[in-house]
Design an enzyme around this catalytic site. Sequence first.
Site, PDB file in Angstrom:
ATOM      1  N   SER A   9       0.826  -1.203   0.000  1.00  0.00           N
ATOM      2  CA  SER A   9       0.000   0.000   0.000  1.00  0.00           C
ATOM      3  C   SER A   9       0.859   1.252   0.000  1.00  0.00           C
ATOM      4  O   SER A   9       1.995   1.261   0.475  1.00  0.00           O
ATOM      5  CB  SER A   9      -0.916   0.007   1.230  1.00  0.00           C
ATOM      6  OG  SER A   9      -0.153   0.094   2.423  1.00  0.00           O
ATOM      7  N   SER A  37     -16.653   6.345  21.492  1.00  0.00           N
ATOM      8  CA  SER A  37     -16.019   7.487  20.851  1.00  0.00           C
ATOM      9  C   SER A  37     -14.833   7.905  21.698  1.00  0.00           C
ATOM     10  O   SER A  37     -14.911   7.920  22.935  1.00  0.00           O
ATOM     11  CB  SER A  37     -17.023   8.644  20.730  1.00  0.00           C
ATOM     12  OG  SER A  37     -16.400   9.789  20.190  1.00  0.00           O
ATOM     13  N   GLY A  49       1.907   4.005   4.428  1.00  0.00           N
ATOM     14  CA  GLY A  49       1.717   2.910   3.485  1.00  0.00           C
ATOM     15  C   GLY A  49       2.825   1.894   3.665  1.00  0.00           C
ATOM     16  O   GLY A  49       3.986   2.247   3.862  1.00  0.00           O
ATOM     17  N   ASP A 255       7.215  -2.186   9.906  1.00  0.00           N
ATOM     18  CA  ASP A 255       7.745  -2.020   8.554  1.00  0.00           C
ATOM     19  C   ASP A 255       9.252  -1.759   8.587  1.00  0.00           C
ATOM     20  O   ASP A 255       9.999  -2.279   7.765  1.00  0.00           O
ATOM     21  CB  ASP A 255       7.028  -0.874   7.847  1.00  0.00           C
ATOM     22  CG  ASP A 255       5.569  -1.200   7.537  1.00  0.00           C
ATOM     23  OD1 ASP A 255       5.267  -2.395   7.344  1.00  0.00           O
ATOM     24  OD2 ASP A 255       4.749  -0.275   7.499  1.00  0.00           O
TER      25      ASP A 255
END
Length: 312
Positions: A9, A37, A49, A255
């Site tokens: 992504s 909430s 991403g 990542d």
Amino acid sequence: MGKVLVCGSIAYDNIMDFPGLFGEQILPDKIHALNVSFLVNSLKRVRGGTAPNIAYSLSLVGEKPVILGTAGRDFYEYRDWLIKNGVDTGCIKIVDEDYTATCYITTDMSNNQITGFYPGAMALDSQLSLKDMDLTGISLVVIAPTEPSAMTKWTMECQELGVPYLYDPGMQMPRLSSKELRDGIIGARIAIFNEYEYDLMKGKTGLSEDEILNNVDILVITLGEKGSIICGRNQKVQVKAARPVRVVDPTGAGDAFRAGLIKGYLEGVSLETMGRYACVSAVYAVEHKGATEHCYTIDDYKLRYKENYEAV
């Protein structure tokens, strides 16, 4: 040194901090009628991403990353920033009719996260094919979370083309069928999961650790602040996490971890050293708000490695 093709992504992250604990706001006996909430006390929009996150950290550790993915009309400034930081963006398709995918991440005081994701241009990832690319010089393809049909397509193409790949189903695991997930893992050179994803994967596919390791070279299970487990076919090591200077935000740490892991894999180091590379890469991301806000030189990286794993 070969290049790494990172397929995943491309997105913008909106990071919000909740000054409390999610667990204190959710009633287990009312989970079927959940309606909560969270009033957050900060908001930051950053580059994100899975593909750019991994590619940026790969560049920091001296690798040559290429991104494959789809972005929208708001991506041009992001693209220029990636190029400036050593990432090849030539395989990114820009769709001017839509926006780049956008992620909304809320983090509580225990670093638990709730995430919402608008796919935008990413929904067209499956239109991209590895068969249309010149893969000369590509040492490894990374299949990171993006549009599930694209992930499945790219894993099958890697297998057909005989190209080694790292399989990282991550957040898209619920959207992948048990067969798609199983096929993606079995054909991979490296398979990686966090602790929760690993248990989910085993339940969904029926695969055991031994069955996975009979087919992949390396199985990685990340454990957050507890480090990681790196498994080869005849060896299993647990690597402690590197020490952060400060803990700011966990977004993107996984990542960055993958970038360090890939660096070690391409260098042919031991499983333990590979895990250490990964943990050092990850700790830089933890120290900043956003997955690509950290920056360091390779000398900084080597020093941090030495401080964490070679100090007497």
